[in-house]
Design a protein around this motif. Structure first.
Motif, PDB file in Angstrom:
ATOM      1  N   GLY A  82       0.508  -1.194  -0.191  1.00  0.00           N
ATOM      2  CA  GLY A  82       0.477  -0.626  -0.312  1.00  0.00           C
ATOM      3  C   GLY A  82       0.895   1.024   0.244  1.00  0.00           C
ATOM      4  N   GLY A  83       0.566   2.525   0.606  1.00  0.00           N
ATOM      5  CA  GLY A  83       1.211   3.733   0.464  1.00  0.00           C
ATOM      6  C   GLY A  83      -0.056   4.511   1.771  1.00  0.00           C
ATOM      7  N   GLY A 130       6.072   7.342  -2.333  1.00  0.00           N
ATOM      8  CA  GLY A 130       7.045   6.349  -2.458  1.00  0.00           C
ATOM      9  C   GLY A 130       7.279   4.581  -1.607  1.00  0.00           C
ATOM     10  N   ARG A 131       7.765   3.870  -1.571  1.00  0.00           N
ATOM     11  CA  ARG A 131       7.870   2.381  -1.607  1.00  0.00           C
ATOM     12  C   ARG A 131       9.312   1.878  -2.023  1.00  0.00           C
ATOM     13  N   VAL A 132      10.263   1.363  -0.475  1.00  0.00           N
ATOM     14  CA  VAL A 132      11.313   1.270  -0.624  1.00  0.00           C
ATOM     15  C   VAL A 132      11.138   0.179   0.048  1.00  0.00           C
ATOM     16  N   THR A 138       6.773  -7.083   7.490  1.00  0.00           N
ATOM     17  CA  THR A 138       6.219  -5.850   7.187  1.00  0.00           C
ATOM     18  C   THR A 138       4.060  -6.096   7.551  1.00  0.00           C
ATOM     19  N   VAL A 139       3.852  -5.034   8.351  1.00  0.00           N
ATOM     20  CA  VAL A 139       2.273  -5.131   8.449  1.00  0.00           C
ATOM     21  C   VAL A 139       2.466  -3.780   7.836  1.00  0.00           C
ATOM     22  N   PRO A 140       1.621  -3.368   6.491  1.00  0.00           N
ATOM     23  CA  PRO A 140       1.281  -2.411   6.619  1.00  0.00           C
ATOM     24  C   PRO A 140       0.272  -1.649   6.986  1.00  0.00           C
ATOM     25  N   LYS A 141       0.569  -0.426   7.001  1.00  0.00           N
ATOM     26  CA  LYS A 141      -0.109   0.734   8.393  1.00  0.00           C
ATOM     27  C   LYS A 141      -1.595   0.875   7.347  1.00  0.00           C
ATOM     28  N   SER A 142      -1.762   0.470   6.331  1.00  0.00           N
ATOM     29  CA  SER A 142      -3.279   0.865   5.491  1.00  0.00           C
ATOM     30  C   SER A 142      -3.145   0.295   4.218  1.00  0.00           C
ATOM     31  N   LEU A 143      -4.218  -1.069   4.289  1.00  0.00           N
ATOM     32  CA  LEU A 143      -3.847  -2.022   3.409  1.00  0.00           C
ATOM     33  C   LEU A 143      -4.736  -1.249   2.203  1.00  0.00           C
ATOM     34  N   PRO A 144      -3.777  -1.909   1.335  1.00  0.00           N
ATOM     35  CA  PRO A 144      -5.060  -1.184  -0.255  1.00  0.00           C
ATOM     36  C   PRO A 144      -7.016  -0.840  -0.061  1.00  0.00           C
ATOM     37  N   GLY A 145      -6.898   0.172  -0.885  1.00  0.00           N
ATOM     38  CA  GLY A 145      -8.351  -0.059  -0.570  1.00  0.00           C
ATOM     39  C   GLY A 145      -8.844  -0.741  -1.678  1.00  0.00           C
ATOM     40  N   GLY A 146      -8.601  -0.719  -2.766  1.00  0.00           N
ATOM     41  CA  GLY A 146      -8.913  -1.439  -3.878  1.00  0.00           C
ATOM     42  C   GLY A 146      -7.818  -1.726  -5.236  1.00  0.00           C
ATOM     43  N   GLY A 147      -8.363  -1.315  -6.405  1.00  0.00           N
ATOM     44  CA  GLY A 147      -7.477  -1.484  -7.670  1.00  0.00           C
ATOM     45  C   GLY A 147      -6.523  -3.193  -7.528  1.00  0.00           C
ATOM     46  N   PHE A 148      -5.340  -2.597  -7.844  1.00  0.00           N
ATOM     47  CA  PHE A 148      -4.715  -4.161  -9.145  1.00  0.00           C
ATOM     48  C   PHE A 148      -3.930  -4.375  -7.301  1.00  0.00           C
ATOM     49  N   ALA A 149      -3.758  -2.958  -6.473  1.00  0.00           N
ATOM     50  CA  ALA A 149      -2.722  -3.527  -5.219  1.00  0.00           C
ATOM     51  C   ALA A 149      -3.501  -4.439  -4.267  1.00  0.00           C
ATOM     52  N   GLY A 192      -6.969   6.817 -23.253  1.00  0.00           N
ATOM     53  CA  GLY A 192      -5.937   6.076 -23.972  1.00  0.00           C
ATOM     54  C   GLY A 192      -4.537   6.177 -23.854  1.00  0.00           C
ATOM     55  N   VAL A 193      -4.236   7.441 -23.149  1.00  0.00           N
ATOM     56  CA  VAL A 193      -3.256   7.589 -23.021  1.00  0.00           C
ATOM     57  C   VAL A 193      -1.742   6.534 -22.276  1.00  0.00           C
ATOM     58  N   THR A 194      -2.473   6.680 -20.169  1.00  0.00           N
ATOM     59  CA  THR A 194      -1.468   6.160 -20.143  1.00  0.00           C
ATOM     60  C   THR A 194      -2.046   5.700 -19.087  1.00  0.00           C
ATOM     61  N   GLU A 195      -2.194   4.166 -18.030  1.00  0.00           N
ATOM     62  CA  GLU A 195      -2.995   4.080 -16.862  1.00  0.00           C
ATOM     63  C   GLU A 195      -2.640   4.576 -15.317  1.00  0.00           C
ATOM     64  N   PHE A 196      -3.325   5.509 -15.182  1.00  0.00           N
ATOM     65  CA  PHE A 196      -3.239   6.107 -13.970  1.00  0.00           C
ATOM     66  C   PHE A 196      -4.331   5.768 -12.931  1.00  0.00           C
ATOM     67  N   SER A 197      -4.276   4.803 -12.159  1.00  0.00           N
ATOM     68  CA  SER A 197      -4.835   3.812 -10.869  1.00  0.00           C
ATOM     69  C   SER A 197      -4.412   4.369  -9.749  1.00  0.00           C
ATOM     70  N   PRO A 198      -5.352   4.375  -8.832  1.00  0.00           N
ATOM     71  CA  PRO A 198      -5.373   4.906  -7.633  1.00  0.00           C
ATOM     72  C   PRO A 198      -3.607   4.386  -6.703  1.00  0.00           C
TER      73      PRO A 198
END
Length: 344
Positions: free
Chosen positions: A123-124, A289-291, A136-147, A274-280
């Motif tokens: 998540g993020g 970000g994410r490391v 690691t347990v995420p602080k906030s699990l993804p609420g939708g989409g691919f994640a 149709g230019v790009t996929e700009f998902s949540p």
């Protein structure tokens, strides 16, 4: 007799490349490539089976061909070549995985399962740790989409591993994949002539080169090397970290800082044409970000990527050509602006 390998998602670019790659392994006798649509690329000597993994027919394919190794690559964030809805994609990711796991559970021939996952499972959130480990347990699990799809997929895979402990199960959490041929959402984002960013944020990013993705898949699908153990869950990413601002400068792309609601609207507009996929989840990535830590990848799996995060970006840039501005010119302009801001 050699191994019989089944690969899902063969119509996608990464899947097709892996099908061709795994045929070169000396202990592989036969490769069965599976997808719901015929691929536009060549699959070498592999047998292509047009099958929807959401349907029970996939079990018949596995049993009749005595498959012993299943590499599940049909877990994705974008529809193939922009076809299909988000709902259909979620069905393929989640329902398709459930159907595939059910087929593997019934097939006594299966000995190894490799599943492509993503670091988006973390998540993020603003209070995320500086570095994620596999536990690691995420602080906030993804609420939708691919994640969210990947979180569900991994849950079903863990259940499968408990029911069939005789099968070696490997989950590879890929960082965002980059390279000259990559068709990932982040590669589409970096192809934009101007990069929309979140005002006030400069996230840390990691990338995985597409060639390293193929190498680690081949490693996980084969017999473990001496001293390595391929079953388990592993973060997979190139060494090093880049800020989004550094990526933009190295690509020669100017940035357009936007408030987060405006960035979401911009993403919706880009998707509509149709230019790009700009998902949540990618908006969250561009915000926080994410490391991830990759010690298990090196020490347990025994894999060392050939490309660093910076190297993957550089190879992507070479394959895509220069941006609107030469990187040196853009870098000097940004440096002058930062200097002016500091001295106010």
């Amino acid at each position: 007799m050699g191994r019989i390998v089944l690969v899902t998602g063969a119509a996608r670019r990464l899947g097709g490349r892996f099908v061709r790659r795994v045929q070169r392994e000396p202990d592989v006798e036969r490769v069965i490539a599976v997808d719901a649509v015929p691929p536009a690329h060549q699959l070498g000597a592999a047998e292509f089976v047009q099958a929807d993994i959401r349907r029970p027919a996939i079990g018949k394919v596995i049993i009749e061909r005595a498959v012993d190794t299943v590499v599940h690559l049909d877990v994705n964030g974008t529809p193939p070549v922009r076809r299909g809805s988000r709902a259909a994609l979620k069905e393929t990711n989640v329902i398709g995985t459930m159907q595939l796991l059910g087929a593997c559970q019934k097939a006594q021939s299966v000995r190894r399962l490799v599943v492509r996952s993503s670091t988006h499972v973390y998540g993020g959130a603003p209070r995320d740790p500086a570095v994620f480990t596999e536990t690691t347990v995420p602080k906030s699990l993804p609420g939708g989409g691919f994640a969210k799809d990947t979180v569900e997929v991994e849950g079903y895979v863990r259940g499968f591993a408990r029911r069939r402990p005789d099968i070696a199960v490997t989950v590879l959490r890929f960082a965002d994949v980059l390279g000259p041929l990559a068709d990932s959402p982040v590669s589409e984002y970096f192809r934009l002539p101007v990069l929309p960013t979140v005002l006030g944020y400069d996230p840390r990013l990691q990338f995985l080169h597409e060639d390293d993705a193929l190498d680690v898949l081949a490693l996980a699908a084969g017999e473990p090397r001496q001293g390595a153990f391929t079953a388990g869950t592993f973060n997979v990413a190139g060494d090093g970290v880049l800020l989004l601002s550094q990526c933009a400068r190295r690509l020669g792309r100017p940035t357009l800082p936007l408030l987060r609601p405006a960035l979401r609207r911009a993403g919706a507009a880009l998707r509509a044409v149709g230019v790009t996929e700009f998902s949540p989840e990618h908006v969250r990535l561009l915000t926080h970000g994410r490391v991830v830590q990759t010690a298990l990848m090196r020490d347990i799996l025994g894999f060392a990527p050939r490309y660093t995060t910076a190297g993957a970006l550089a190879d992507f840039a070479r394959g895509r050509g220069p941006g609107l501005l030469p990187p040196e010119t853009l870098s000097r302009a940004v440096d002058r602006l930062q200097e002016a801001v500091r001295h106010g």
